[in-house]
Design an enzyme around this catalytic site. Structure first.
Site, mmCIF file in Angstrom:
data_model
loop_
_atom_site.group_PDB
_atom_site.id
_atom_site.type_symbol
_atom_site.label_atom_id
_atom_site.label_comp_id
_atom_site.label_asym_id
_atom_site.label_seq_id
_atom_site.Cartn_x
_atom_site.Cartn_y
_atom_site.Cartn_z
ATOM 1 C CG HIS A 45 -12.075 -13.711 18.587
ATOM 2 N ND1 HIS A 45 -12.348 -14.265 19.812
ATOM 3 C CD2 HIS A 45 -13.071 -14.113 17.760
ATOM 4 C CE1 HIS A 45 -13.467 -14.971 19.734
ATOM 5 N NE2 HIS A 45 -13.929 -14.890 18.493
ATOM 6 C CG HIS A 99 -9.256 -23.394 23.473
ATOM 7 N ND1 HIS A 99 -10.453 -22.852 23.046
ATOM 8 C CD2 HIS A 99 -9.572 -24.521 24.132
ATOM 9 C CE1 HIS A 99 -11.450 -23.624 23.446
ATOM 10 N NE2 HIS A 99 -10.946 -24.657 24.102
#
Ligand code: 5GP
Ligand code: ZN
Length: 113
Positions: A45, A99
């Site tokens: 993350h 992303h």
């Protein structure tokens, strides 16, 4: 922590997987903006580009290696494609797990903003 893409990486939320290795996961975007629209994410993350440091940046170069490979496999390498990363409110980032959008399969708009 409640993170949509962490849950997708773990398989707790289904996705159409395109690629996976020990540090990277790639899957089709649920609302594609081009014939080819794949999201490439680090498994760890990292919330946005703002959080990239010398400690975690190796995965970013690896993501670009994966992008080059996927572009060939998905048939867009020759005609071209775009890789986009939105960071923060003004860029329209909606999912706060880093992303990279891989977009291709058609002539993309030239405007960048
Ligand atoms: P952003 O706007 O943060 O740059 O991009 C987020 C992207 O994630 C959007 O293109 C959106 O369509 C995609 N997305 C949001 N929720 C899901 C989901 O549950 N599954 C998949 N595959 N893509 C999603
Ligand atoms: Zn996450």
């Amino acid at each position: 922590m409640d993170c949509l893409f962490c849950e997708i990486v773990k398989g707790n939320i289904p996705s159409k997987k395109v690629y996976e290795d020990e540090s990277v996961f790639a899957f089709w975007d649920i609302a594609p903006m081009a014939p080819v629209h794949v999201l490439i994410v680090p498994k760890m993350h990292i919330s946005s580009v703002n959080e990239v440091t010398s400690e975690n940046s190796a995965v970013i170069s690896h993501i670009y290696e994966v992008a080059a490979q996927l572009a060939k496999e998905l048939g867009v390498a020759e005609d071209g494609y775009r890789i986009v990363t939105n960071c923060g409110k003004n860029a329209g980032q909606t999912v706060f797990h880093l992303h990279f959008h891989l977009l291709g399969g058609t002539a993309l708009k030239v405007e960048m903003c």
